[in-house]
Design a protein around this motif. Structure first.
Motif, PDB file in Angstrom:
ATOM      1  N   ASP A  20      40.226  44.132  71.413  1.00 26.25           N
ATOM      2  CA  ASP A  20      40.700  44.165  72.788  1.00 26.25           C
ATOM      3  C   ASP A  20      42.158  43.726  72.733  1.00 26.25           C
ATOM      4  O   ASP A  20      42.469  42.638  72.226  1.00 26.25           O
ATOM      5  N   PRO A  21      43.085  44.543  73.211  1.00 25.36           N
ATOM      6  CA  PRO A  21      44.501  44.210  73.043  1.00 25.36           C
ATOM      7  C   PRO A  21      44.925  42.928  73.738  1.00 25.36           C
ATOM      8  O   PRO A  21      45.805  42.213  73.252  1.00 25.36           O
ATOM      9  N   GLU A  22      44.304  42.618  74.861  1.00 25.28           N
ATOM     10  CA  GLU A  22      44.675  41.428  75.615  1.00 25.28           C
ATOM     11  C   GLU A  22      44.030  40.176  75.052  1.00 25.28           C
ATOM     12  O   GLU A  22      44.658  39.112  74.996  1.00 25.28           O
ATOM     13  N   LEU A  23      42.783  40.277  74.605  1.00 21.92           N
ATOM     14  CA  LEU A  23      42.034  39.115  74.137  1.00 21.92           C
ATOM     15  C   LEU A  23      42.187  38.871  72.648  1.00 21.92           C
ATOM     16  O   LEU A  23      41.846  37.797  72.154  1.00 21.92           O
ATOM     17  N   ASP A  24      42.649  39.875  71.903  1.00 23.22           N
ATOM     18  CA  ASP A  24      42.835  39.777  70.454  1.00 23.22           C
ATOM     19  C   ASP A  24      41.541  39.403  69.743  1.00 23.22           C
ATOM     20  O   ASP A  24      41.526  38.588  68.824  1.00 23.22           O
ATOM     21  N   LEU A 115      51.377  53.976  74.901  1.00 22.96           N
ATOM     22  CA  LEU A 115      50.983  52.579  74.944  1.00 22.96           C
ATOM     23  C   LEU A 115      51.463  51.752  73.755  1.00 22.96           C
ATOM     24  O   LEU A 115      51.010  50.619  73.562  1.00 22.96           O
ATOM     25  N   ASP A 116      52.389  52.295  72.973  1.00 29.51           N
ATOM     26  CA  ASP A 116      52.868  51.563  71.799  1.00 29.51           C
ATOM     27  C   ASP A 116      53.519  50.240  72.176  1.00 29.51           C
ATOM     28  O   ASP A 116      53.300  49.214  71.522  1.00 29.51           O
ATOM     29  N   GLU A 117      54.340  50.259  73.225  1.00 33.39           N
ATOM     30  CA  GLU A 117      55.033  49.034  73.624  1.00 33.39           C
ATOM     31  C   GLU A 117      54.052  48.011  74.193  1.00 33.39           C
ATOM     32  O   GLU A 117      54.199  46.804  73.967  1.00 33.39           O
ATOM     33  N   LEU A 118      53.055  48.486  74.924  1.00 37.20           N
ATOM     34  CA  LEU A 118      52.029  47.582  75.439  1.00 37.20           C
ATOM     35  C   LEU A 118      51.289  46.919  74.287  1.00 37.20           C
ATOM     36  O   LEU A 118      51.053  45.701  74.303  1.00 37.20           O
ATOM     37  N   ARG A 119      50.930  47.702  73.285  1.00 35.65           N
ATOM     38  CA  ARG A 119      50.223  47.151  72.128  1.00 35.65           C
ATOM     39  C   ARG A 119      51.091  46.085  71.449  1.00 35.65           C
ATOM     40  O   ARG A 119      50.605  45.007  71.088  1.00 35.65           O
ATOM     41  N   ARG A 120      52.371  46.385  71.284  1.00 39.91           N
ATOM     42  CA  ARG A 120      53.274  45.439  70.631  1.00 39.91           C
ATOM     43  C   ARG A 120      53.389  44.146  71.439  1.00 39.91           C
ATOM     44  O   ARG A 120      53.432  43.055  70.872  1.00 39.91           O
ATOM     45  N   ALA A 124      52.440  40.459  70.001  1.00 37.41           N
ATOM     46  CA  ALA A 124      53.400  39.346  70.060  1.00 37.41           C
ATOM     47  C   ALA A 124      52.750  38.111  70.677  1.00 37.41           C
ATOM     48  O   ALA A 124      52.969  36.976  70.221  1.00 37.41           O
ATOM     49  N   LYS A 125      51.948  38.312  71.726  1.00 43.61           N
ATOM     50  CA  LYS A 125      51.231  37.183  72.330  1.00 43.61           C
ATOM     51  C   LYS A 125      50.225  36.595  71.345  1.00 43.61           C
ATOM     52  O   LYS A 125      50.029  35.371  71.300  1.00 43.61           O
ATOM     53  N   ALA A 170      52.490  40.483  60.406  1.00 46.30           N
ATOM     54  CA  ALA A 170      52.726  41.696  59.622  1.00 46.30           C
ATOM     55  C   ALA A 170      52.687  42.935  60.499  1.00 46.30           C
ATOM     56  O   ALA A 170      53.440  43.892  60.277  1.00 46.30           O
ATOM     57  N   GLU A 171      51.816  42.946  61.510  1.00 41.42           N
ATOM     58  CA  GLU A 171      51.733  44.088  62.424  1.00 41.42           C
ATOM     59  C   GLU A 171      53.044  44.316  63.166  1.00 41.42           C
ATOM     60  O   GLU A 171      53.372  45.447  63.523  1.00 41.42           O
TER      61      GLU A 171
END
Length: 237
Positions: A20-24, A115-120, A124-125, A170-171
């Motif tokens: 989940d991109p927000e919850l990692d 959505l590349d920037e959203l993923r990044r 970062a978070k 690394a990502e």
């Protein structure tokens, strides 16, 4: 007795790499994989679910697309069918992912960018949250923030938290070697200067607590919406 690793296990193992991109957190441990079935002929069918009917479609699209990608990459499968259920944008998401159309084309006239920037942004978070996890023992022992800013990766004892932090760094293409600074600006990759260390550590702590709070809320909402555990879901303490 040696455990038998089935085709279903292989698919679930691959889905464990989808976060989940927000919850990692992996969609498997979050309970977002509703069902996973692999026929004897090698046809894989995966169904995903989310905590609410109105979960953000961009987050949902990322998870469905990533799930399709990791399962499709497995050798030996004859076909792959990955779809989201019980979501207001499921039809658009599922059709777009199946056609490999991308987010903009899938939401024609509604989405302005991929959505590349959203993923990044969310990785970062995750780096900030991971920084707090790794630095908390130093702070708890009374180490001054300025001293933490002088630490390198080599100064940190090995741990699962450190491994996770290094993977997220690394990502983003950030330094992960033993001589790399422990505290880095996630935007520039530069070391955080000693005078700015306290503020950076405060932001890292705030980011971690925010992610953990959102994770707890999502788990609770999912449990309220669905009583049965997800496929591959680990027991939560």
């Amino acid at each position: 007795m040696t455990a038998v690793f089935t085709e279903k296990d292989r698919v679930l193992d691959a889905l464990g790499a989808v976060r989940d991109p927000e919850l990692d957190e992996p969609i498997t441990t979050l309970g977002f994989v509703s069902t996973c079935v692999v026929s004897a002929a090698g046809d894989a069918v995966v169904r995903l679910r989310l905590p609410t009917y109105f979960c953000a479609p961009n987050f949902a699209f990322l998870m469905v697309a990533d799930a399709y990608d990791v399962v499709s990459a497995l050798p030996g499968l004859r076909s792959v069918d990955v779809a989201l259920e019980d979501h207001f944008a499921a039809a658009q998401i599922n059709a777009g992912v199946a056609a490999r159309a991308g987010f903009v084309a899938s939401f024609d006239g509604e989405a302005a960018a991929e959505l590349d920037e959203l993923r990044r942004t969310f990785v970062a978070k995750a780096v900030l949250a991971g920084t707090d996890q790794v630095c908390r023992p130093f702070v708890a022992s009374g180490t001054d923030p300025a001293e933490v800013a002088r630490l390198t990766i080599a100064d940190v004892p090995p741990s699962a938290e450190l491994d996770r932090l290094l993977r997220r760094r690394a990502e983003l293409g950030l330094s992960t070697g033993p001589d790399a600074p422990l505290l880095i600006d996630v935007g520039t990759g530069e070391a955080v200067a000693a005078p700015a260390a306290a503020r950076h550590l405060g932001l890292a702590r705030l980011t971690r607590t925010g992610i953990e709070a959102n994770t707890g809320i999502c788990r609770g909402m999912l449990r309220h919406r669905y009583t049965e555990s997800g496929a591959g879901e680990e027991e939560q303490e």
